[in-house]
Design an enzyme around this catalytic site. Structure first.
Site, PDB file in Angstrom:
ATOM      1  N   GLU A  79       0.988  -1.203  -0.055  1.00  0.00           N
ATOM      2  CA  GLU A  79      -0.119   0.204  -0.027  1.00  0.00           C
ATOM      3  C   GLU A  79       0.842   1.665  -0.299  1.00  0.00           C
ATOM      4  O   GLU A  79       2.116   1.676   0.852  1.00  0.00           O
ATOM      5  CB  GLU A  79      -1.126  -0.461   1.202  1.00  0.00           C
ATOM      6  CG  GLU A  79      -1.687   1.229   1.131  1.00  0.00           C
ATOM      7  CD  GLU A  79      -3.124   1.466   2.788  1.00  0.00           C
ATOM      8  OE1 GLU A  79      -3.623   2.109   2.926  1.00  0.00           O
ATOM      9  OE2 GLU A  79      -2.420   0.723   2.737  1.00  0.00           O
ATOM     10  N   ARG A 121       4.946 -14.459   9.481  1.00  0.00           N
ATOM     11  CA  ARG A 121       5.589 -12.289   9.767  1.00  0.00           C
ATOM     12  C   ARG A 121       7.226 -13.024  10.384  1.00  0.00           C
ATOM     13  O   ARG A 121       7.134 -13.727  10.757  1.00  0.00           O
ATOM     14  CB  ARG A 121       5.089 -11.285  10.289  1.00  0.00           C
ATOM     15  CG  ARG A 121       4.744 -12.430  11.724  1.00  0.00           C
ATOM     16  CD  ARG A 121       4.434 -11.122  12.364  1.00  0.00           C
ATOM     17  NE  ARG A 121       4.277 -11.293  13.653  1.00  0.00           N
ATOM     18  CZ  ARG A 121       3.316 -11.480  14.310  1.00  0.00           C
ATOM     19  NH1 ARG A 121       1.686 -12.012  13.410  1.00  0.00           N
ATOM     20  NH2 ARG A 121       2.221 -10.997  15.518  1.00  0.00           N
ATOM     21  N   LYS A 140       4.210   1.454   9.727  1.00  0.00           N
ATOM     22  CA  LYS A 140       4.452   2.967   9.267  1.00  0.00           C
ATOM     23  C   LYS A 140       3.873   4.153   9.783  1.00  0.00           C
ATOM     24  O   LYS A 140       4.141   5.325   9.779  1.00  0.00           O
ATOM     25  CB  LYS A 140       3.651   2.953   8.170  1.00  0.00           C
ATOM     26  CG  LYS A 140       4.272   1.415   6.783  1.00  0.00           C
ATOM     27  CD  LYS A 140       2.860   1.873   5.699  1.00  0.00           C
ATOM     28  CE  LYS A 140       4.112   1.081   4.869  1.00  0.00           C
ATOM     29  NZ  LYS A 140       3.584   0.758   2.959  1.00  0.00           N
TER      30      LYS A 140
END
Length: 794
Positions: free
Chosen positions: A45, A275, A285
């Site tokens: 994104e 992950r 972020k």
């Protein structure tokens, strides 16, 4: 003649991505003919700069496709206009190209808005979606709980005509944000909350960086992402483990919109991998934005940041990032990666590409009293014995990148009457074992000869300002070797000494720090834990002025060097000028943190593995609460934990059946990991299951990160955490026999590097460690590996 599917399956030795559970699926599907080629996608994104998590995820997506002769799409998942910008999109494309990936197959989810809208209308027309008109709070309440199915919204049975009318009016901009939403009509009683009529579209009056104000309704990730995959012909959609429940929506959309009998091709499927969290790092972020906005760092490309742009500016090469990504492996479970594996990948890469020159970081003037005039020394860029032996052609690189025979890799270094050395290489009151320069002592100047310190000139503060020395003959004895630079011919430079941005291994313990998918779609409404800011390392950037050899002025700006005994450096590509040089330290020569950390990264007791929170002021407790607090404290529970448990009766009640001897071990898990689910009535982990998990951790059978990961999985699936450990094979591999077998396999596969290591290249220890961790899927006991490698390498 066309190849049979089996011929497109690469042999193990040809794979860039180590065989894993996803490649096993791909192999089987190619052999069965389900797919004729492999098409993957990397879908960040554009709401921030790409980070190290993206480096790992992009490696998996791009290299898996490349292994099978397929193609990987780079797709901007741009469905959130409030956070996305062209700057972020451009930076991601630039970073992915720098990583070495083919970015020519570039797509944007925003290009599909009209088609996505059409698919939404199709669902409405088929009675599979409806316009919801309750508030977000009521929608959450109506979804029910773990033990209670959802309640149908009063708008769930609207007619197709009414739903189409409202949805079209939503698109036309007739309604305010939050006034309506489009929901899928699936199953309000499903144990998977994702299937309890998920939202597909929301109203959002915001300008999009590509489509402007054309749209005021935007698709949700769970709707746009699967359909974008199908539109592009993706075959294997890989994402991180927390999207395992979202797979049900993915499959529902594929079954209803893209069935094979309708399209003639098999739809894509989603596959979840664990992950990889990275120590001493945050890549949320929101938190990276805060570091930038509050000027803790100097922008997204500040060399201390974990962004790809920052690592590039720091001087890290794309080759080392790719090696790192290949070493940490792919599995079904979440794991924390020792940051030393990343740092060693960077060191191993630079060790073979960075010529050696001299630089002085903290100068101390030295006068060679018996040197007349100037001498020009011809010094090798690769002074170590056996330079070039580890390369396939026996050649070594120059700063220009040209490869030559080692004896031709030399540069001119002027020796003048006045030189500078590093202050740490002189001591007027030397500690025991000091092997550098002292009053009356001797030391060898690298490549120039032996000097004796005859006089120390001090300033008003008593500190040495100048050393007057005599250049001796080669028959003299020297206590050590130090580097130097001419004070009159050397070049002044600013030297930026970068280090880890955070001072603790887990500054971001509330959010997994290496999650490329989830961090791309963060819940901006979730309260942001601010504690991570207090762990910023004040020594993460130290700026000094020093001197470098004049030879570097003739080299390309992109040359990387090993400044002898100082670390690996290159010119800062933003701030450095020919007349004002600035050098970034890419990384130190060895792991300086290993010597300073006072305790191991993972401890047996979970409460000790966490950073202790600062004590909070206690408010008055009721007599009953005070009694609970006192009892918990008597059994070793920390003051903060005891205070919270005493105040929240439902949390204390969860621990009601616990053994008093176990209270101190269990309490931190209840407070830090289960409190939210207990409060909300969604907890699925019993006290007995938690006790079993904590015992497994205490005996060393698993790491604390694995314990946290399986606890999170258990909350979703209802399966006992210890059972998940056994079923997924997550126990730490500490059996010496197994480890020796794995290590021997690595040594046998790399005889050249074994020889180099035994010949003195001790920096290769990081390479061997990474290969062993890769061979054991990251489950080897790191301490045991270090001990056995040292023993078996000799």
């Amino acid at each position: 003649m066309s190849q049979s599917p089996s011929h497109r399956i690469p042999p193990p030795e040809k794979r860039r991505v180590s065989p894993n559970f996803i490649t096993e699926v791909i192999d089987a599907e190619l052999q069965s003919g389900r797919h004729q080629r492999v098409v993957t996608r990397f879908p960040p994104e554009p709401n921030g700069y790409a980070h190290l998590g993206h480096a790992f995820a992009s490696f998996l997506d791009f290299m898996t496709a490349q292994d099978y002769g397929g193609v990987c799409h780079l797709r901007m998942d741009d469905t959130n206009p409030e956070a996305e910008t062209q700057e972020y999109a451009d930076s991601i494309i630039r970073d992915m190209a720098w990583m070495g990936w083919d970015t020519s197959h570039l797509f944007y989810a925003s290009d599909y808005y009209e088609r996505l809208y059409g698919y939404a209308e199709e669902l409405i027309q088929r009675g599979l979606a409806y316009v919801e008109s309750v508030s977000g709070e009521d929608m959450a309440r109506l979804r029910g709980t773990v033990d209670r199915p959802g309640t149908p919204s009063p708008y769930r049975d609207r007619s197709v005509e009414e739903n189409l009318n409202l949805f079209r009016r939503m698109r036309a901009g007739e309604f305010k944000n939050g006034e309506h939403a489009l929901r899928a009509k699936i199953d309000l009683a499903s144990p998977n909350f994702k299937l309890r009529d998920p939202v597909l579209y929301r109203i959002l009056h915001a300008e999009h960086y590509r489509t402007g104000n054309t749209w005021c309704i935007y698709p949700m990730y769970d709707f746009a992402h699967p359909i974008s995959d199908a539109i592009e012909g993706i075959t294997h959609s890989m994402c991180s483990l927390e999207f395992v429940d979202n797979r049900a929506i993915y499959d529902w959309l594929m079954d209803n919109l893209f069935p094979a009998e309708k399209t003639g091709t098999n739809p894509p499927r989603q596959y979840e991998f664990g992950r990889r969290s990275l120590e001493y790092t945050v890549v949320s972020k929101r938190k990276l934005r805060r570091l930038v906005q509050e000027k803790v760092v100097d922008g997204w490309d500040d060399p201390r940041m974990p962004t790809v742009s920052a690592q590039r500016r720091r001087g890290v090469t794309p080759e080392s990032l790719r090696v790192f990504a290949s070493q940490i492996g792919v599995s079904r479970t979440n794991r924390t990666v020792d940051i030393a594996i990343y740092e060693n990948a960077v060191r191993d890469d630079l060790n073979t590409r960075a010529p050696r020159v001299m630089a002085v970081i903290n100068p101390l003037k030295v006068t060679l009293v018996n040197l007349e005039g100037e001498r020009i020394l011809r010094l090798p860029y690769w002074p170590q014995e056996g330079a070039g032996e580890g390369s396939s052609d026996g050649l070594v690189p120059l700063p220009t990148g040209e490869r030559v025979k080692p004896e031709l890799a030399v540069r001119d270094v002027p020796l003048t009457r006045e030189i500078v050395i590093d202050r740490e290489d002189f001591s007027a009151n030397p500690p025991k074992g000091f092997k550098r320069l002292i009053p009356g002592g001797t030391v060898r100047l690298r490549g120039a000869g032996i000097i004796r310190c005859d006089e120390v000139i001090t300033g008003a503060d008593g500190e040495a300002q100048e050393l007057r020395v005599t250049l001796l003959g080669e028959e003299a004895k020297a206590s050590g070797v130090i580097h130097w630079v001419s004070a009159t011919r050397g070049v002044s430079a600013e030297l930026r000494l970068f280090d880890r941005l955070f001072s603790v291994a887990e500054p971001d313990s509330d959010v997994p720090s290496f999650d490329p998918e989830q961090m791309s779609h963060e819940d901006e409404t979730k309260p942001l834990n601010t504690d991570f800011m207090r762990f910023v390392n004040p020594q993460s950037r130290v700026v000094t002025r020093g001197f470098v050899e004049p030879s570097i002025t003739r080299d390309p700006a992109g040359a990387r060097y090993q400044f002898e005994r100082q670390g690996y450096f290159w010119r800062d590509p933003v701030d450095s000028r020919d007349n004002a040089l600035v050098f970034n330290r890419i990384i130190t020569l060895r792991d300086t943190w290993a010597r300073t950390e006072s305790k191991p990264r993972t401890e047996k007791k979970p409460e000790k593995a966490r950073v202790e929170a600062a004590p909070v002021a206690r408010q008055a407790l009721t007599p009953e609460q005070e009694a609970t607090f006192t009892r918990l404290r008597q059994h070793g529970v920390s003051e903060n934990d005891a205070n919270l448990l005493a105040r929240e009766a439902h949390l204390a009640a969860y621990l009601g059946g616990a053994s008093e001897a176990k209270l101190a071990e269990l309490a931190p898990w209840v407070v830090n990991d289960l409190a939210t689910s207990i409060r909300e009535g969604t907890n699925r982990v019993t006290l007995e299951q938690l006790t079993e998990l904590v015992a497994l951790l205490a005996e060393g059978g698993i790491s604390i990160r694995i314990a946290k990961d399986v606890l999170a999985q258990a909350q979703q699936s209802g399966e006992a955490p210890a059972r998940l450990v056994e079923r997924q094979g997550l126990r730490v591999v500490s059996d010496e026999g197994q480890l020796r077998t794995a290590i021997q396999g690595v040594l046998d596969a790399n005889p050249g590097k074994v020889q180099e290591y035994r010949g003195g290249k001790k920096g290769l220890m990081g390479f061997f460690t990474g290969q062993v961790m890769r061979a054991t899927n990251g489950q080897a006991d790191a301490k045991a590996v270090a001990r056995l490698l040292g023993e078996m390498l000799g």
